[in-house]
Design a protein around this motif. Structure first.
Motif, short mmCIF file in Angstrom:
data_model
loop_
_atom_site.label_atom_id
_atom_site.label_comp_id
_atom_site.label_asym_id
_atom_site.label_seq_id
_atom_site.Cartn_x
_atom_site.Cartn_y
_atom_site.Cartn_z
N THR A 99 -51.70 -48.49 54.61
CA THR A 99 -51.68 -47.18 55.28
C THR A 99 -52.90 -47.01 56.16
N TYR A 157 -49.24 -36.01 61.93
CA TYR A 157 -48.88 -37.36 61.48
C TYR A 157 -50.07 -38.02 60.77
N THR A 200 -51.09 -39.68 51.89
CA THR A 200 -50.62 -40.83 51.12
C THR A 200 -51.79 -41.59 50.51
N LEU A 227 -52.96 -46.29 60.14
CA LEU A 227 -53.75 -45.22 60.76
C LEU A 227 -54.64 -45.78 61.88
N LEU A 281 -50.56 -39.51 56.74
CA LEU A 281 -51.09 -40.81 56.31
C LEU A 281 -52.26 -40.64 55.35
N THR A 282 -53.17 -39.72 55.66
CA THR A 282 -54.31 -39.51 54.77
C THR A 282 -53.86 -38.93 53.43
#
Length: 343
Positions: A201, A175, A182, A205, A179-180
């Motif tokens: 984002t 997960y 994106t 995180l 995020l990273t």
């Protein structure tokens, strides 16, 4: 594990030309970045100017292969590291420990750290100015895990252990990598709205990692987790009276044991910490010229405006009125500057 001697970086060289002195920045070290599938050797200097040059958006995300040892160093910005593969020994000011896939760590500004014995080490590094990336995360500051990982208060060593780290399961790291990914796509793409997407984002995180950190049941965690829970309670309820006995019960300690542990970890007493939180909140409210100073004093938990003024001047070196005038002058000056020149 005994420390190994590390290579030192030669001092910066200065050259004179027509009475002007040019100083070559001192490099912290180099890493191989993976940019759009291409490998690039990148030098890190540890300053906003050299590593995060855009004053309006001090952020960088990079996937790096660490093949060489990285000497002990520090930097002006904060660093969030996510280990994707391999292993190494992470050197910190209070202990050395093994990094491996799934580890996450936060390095605060001016905290010395380094790497030795890298073995296939691949990391995602997020370099950022917390004032820009975490400045609007008021809800985050109510989370105990946030204070343990991201708050400057977490810089204090906890019984000689480096605290701002945790280990993720395979599902959790998957997960986090989404995020990273994106953020990396937006960072490299330069599309309209990318700063908003990256910031939101990044906050997502930070909130997710903070939740994972505080996941042990209350009262069963390490001393750090107990104190982080107390700090979160203080930041959430600083407007109300906060008794030492109540805070001690939150940490599941006696009042005397609680105060000793708090002072050892945060290098201040609980009451001094509460006052600092109230003053910091008051300083933010004072930037609004329409807010009455006496009302701000009561709103931030002070019993009287005179006591508030005394504490404020002792902490900031000027009265609330003087502080407000100075901040308004700064805001007016910035409003008249080109955006590229604003800090």
């Amino acid at each position: 594990m005994p420390r190994r001697s590390l290579p030192t970086t030669p001092p910066a060289r200065a050259t004179s030309h027509r009475h002007l002195t040019t100083v070559t920045p001192r490099a912290n070290g180099t890493a191989v970045e993976l940019i759009a599938g291409q490998r690039k050797q990148t030098t890190y200097y540890g300053t906003f100017k050299d590593d995060l040059p855009d004053p309006n958006f001090r952020f960088k995300i990079a996937t790096v292969d660490e093949t060489d040892e990285f000497p002990l160093h520090s930097h002006e910005y904060e660093e969030l590291g996510i280990v994707l593969a391999g292993r190494a020994i992470h050197l910190t000011e209070c202990e050395n420990y093994t990094l491996e896939a799934g580890d996450v760590f936060v390095i605060h500004a001016r905290c010395r750290h380094g790497l030795i014995q890298p073995q296939g080490l691949k990391m995602c590094l997020l370099l950022y100015d917390p004032r820009q990336l975490l400045g609007c995360g008021h809800d985050l500051r109510r989370m105990a895990g946030f204070h343990a990982l991201f708050s400057p208060d977490s810089r204090a060593p906890d019984a000689g252990h480096f605290r701002a780290r945790l280990h993720l399961s395979s599902e959790q790291i998957a997960y986090v990598r989404s995020l990273t990914a994106t953020m990396n796509t937006e960072f490299e793409g330069h599309s309209d709205g990318r700063q908003t997407i990256i910031k939101s984002t990044f906050l997502l995180l930070a909130a997710y990692l903070s939740r994972l950190y505080q996941s042990p049941p209350q009262g069963t965690g390490a001393p750090l987790a107990r104190l982080a829970n107390v700090v979160a309670h203080i930041r959430k309820n600083f407007r109300e009276p906060l008794a030492i006995g109540t805070l001690a019960r939150l940490a599941h300690w006696s009042p005397s044991h609680f105060q000793r542990n708090f002072k050892r970890v945060y290098h201040t007493t609980p009451n001094q910490f509460i006052t600092r939180v109230r003053l910091e909140e008051a300083a933010e409210l004072l930037k609004d010229p329409d807010r009455d100073i006496t009302s701000i004093a009561y709103e931030t938990g002070f019993a009287s405006s005179s006591f508030f003024t005394i504490r404020f001047k002792r902490h900031f070196g000027e009265t609330p009125s003087e502080f407000r005038r100075q901040k308004l002058v700064e805001l007016e000056t910035m409003a008249g500057m080109p955006s590229a020149l604003r800090p």
